[in-house]
Design an enzyme around this catalytic site. Structure first.
Site: not given
Ligand code: SAM
Length: 243
Positions: A88, A115, A152, A167
Site C-alpha cells: 500500500p 504486517e 489484457r 478504453d
Molecule cells: N502494515 C502494512 C502497512 O500498513 O503499510 C500493510 C500490510 S498488508 C496487511 C499485507 C500485504 O498486503 C502487504 O505486504 C501488501 O503486499 C498487500 N497490500 C495491502 N494493501 C495493498 C494495496 N493497497 N496495494 C498493494 N498491495 C497491498
C-alpha cells in the site's frame, strides 16, 4: 510476456488462469504465468516464512531468506523480468503502468502478507506498487488486479485487439457510453446517431460523449488532457451548459 507470482496462497490465482479471456489466453500460452509457493523456499522442517517484528508490537513480518531464494531462482528463469513488490506504500498502479508493463519481457510479483515484508527485501525489487489507498490482507489481490490489467493489453489476448484502444484512461479520458439491442427498452432509446450508419458522425458523438463524461465524473483527468480546437470548443460549450 511472462508473469511470475510469489505467494503463500497459489490457489488464489486458479480462477484467473481458468476463466474468461485471461484464462483462455493463458491456456493458449499467449502469455505465460507461473505461480510459486513461497514456502517451497523456506527451511524444513516447519517451512516458516514469517517472524515477530524487532521492537515488538503486533503482527508478523515476512522473513527475508525465503524471498531472497525465491527471487534468485525465478530470476534465473526470467532474467529480463522486473520485480514488483505489492504494497500500500507503493506508487498507485494506473493504466499507463499497465501499458508500459505490457511491453516488457515479464513481471515477477511479490505478494506480501501479515504486517508486510522485512524492509531489506525492498532492496531486491525494481518497483513498488499499490492498487489504491486502502489496506488489503495480502498482495495477491493487488497482483491479480495488475496481472489482469497488463495481460489484457498483450497482443492476442483480447478477441479484438482494437477494443482496448478506446478504453477509459487509454487516451486520458473516460470511455463513451455503450448501447446494444433492443433500440428501445422501458422507454429508453439508443441515440439515433449510433444506428445512422454514419461512421464519421458516430466517431464525433463518441469523442464528445467521452469528453462530457470525463468533465462530469473526472474533471481532474480532463485538466491534464491536451485537447484540439474542436475538443476545446465542445468542452467550453459543455461548461456553459450549451452542449
Ligand atoms: N502494515 C502494512 C502497512 O500498513 O503499510 C500493510 C500490510 S498488508 C496487511 C499485507 C500485504 O498486503 C502487504 O505486504 C501488501 O503486499 C498487500 N497490500 C495491502 N494493501 C495493498 C494495496 N493497497 N496495494 C498493494 N498491495 C497491498
Amino acid at each position: 510476456m511472462r508473469f511470475d507470482v510469489i505467494t503463500l496462497f497459489p490457489a488464489m490465482f486458479d480462477p484467473l488462469m481458468q476463466v474468461g479471456v485471461i484464462g483462455r489466453a493463458a491456456a493458449k500460452r499467449v502469455f505465460d504465468i507461473e505461480v510459486h509457493n513461497l514456502r517451497d523456499w523456506a527451511d524444513p522442517p516447519h517451512y516458516v516464512v514469517d517472524d515477530a517484528p524487532y521492537g515488538g508490537g503486533g503482527g508478523m513480518v515476512m522473513k527475508p531468506e525465503p524471498v531472497r531464494r525465491a527471487l534468485s531462482a525465478i530470476r534465473r528463469q526470467a532474467p529480463d523480468s522486473l520485480v514488483v513488490l505489492t504494497t500500500p506504500q507503493g506508487k498507485t498502479f494506473r493504466q499507463q503502468d499497465a501499458v508500459a508493463f505490457s511491453h516488457t519481457a515479464g513481471v515477477i510479483f511479490l505478494c506480501g502478507r501479515y504486517e508486510g515484508v522485512d524492509e531489506r527485501i525492498r532492496s531486491w525489487v525494481d518497483e513498488e506498487y499499490s492498487i489504491g489507498d486502502y489496506v488489503l490482507t495480502g498482495g495477491e489481490y493487488a497482483a491479480l488486479v495488475m496481472v489482469d490489467a497488463i495481460a489484457r493489453l498483450v497482443p492476442g489476448v483480447l478477441g479484438n485487439d482494437a477494443s482496448a484502444e478506446d478504453d477509459s484512461f487509454s487516451e486520458g479520458l473516460l470511455e463513451y457510453p455503450h448501447y446494444t439491442r433492443p433500440v428501445e427498452f422501458e422507454g429508453m432509446t439508443v441515440p439515433s446517431v449510433l444506428i445512422s450508419g454514419n461512421h464519421g458522425e458516430i466517431a464525433r458523438w463518441r469523442r464528445q460523449e467521452s469528453l462530457r463524461r470525463t468533465l462530469l465524473r473526472r474533471p481532474d483527468l480532463l485538466a491534464r488532457q491536451e485537447l484540439d480546437d474542436a475538443d476545446r470548443r465542445f468542452v467550453e460549450d459543455l461548461r456553459k451548459g450549451n452542449a
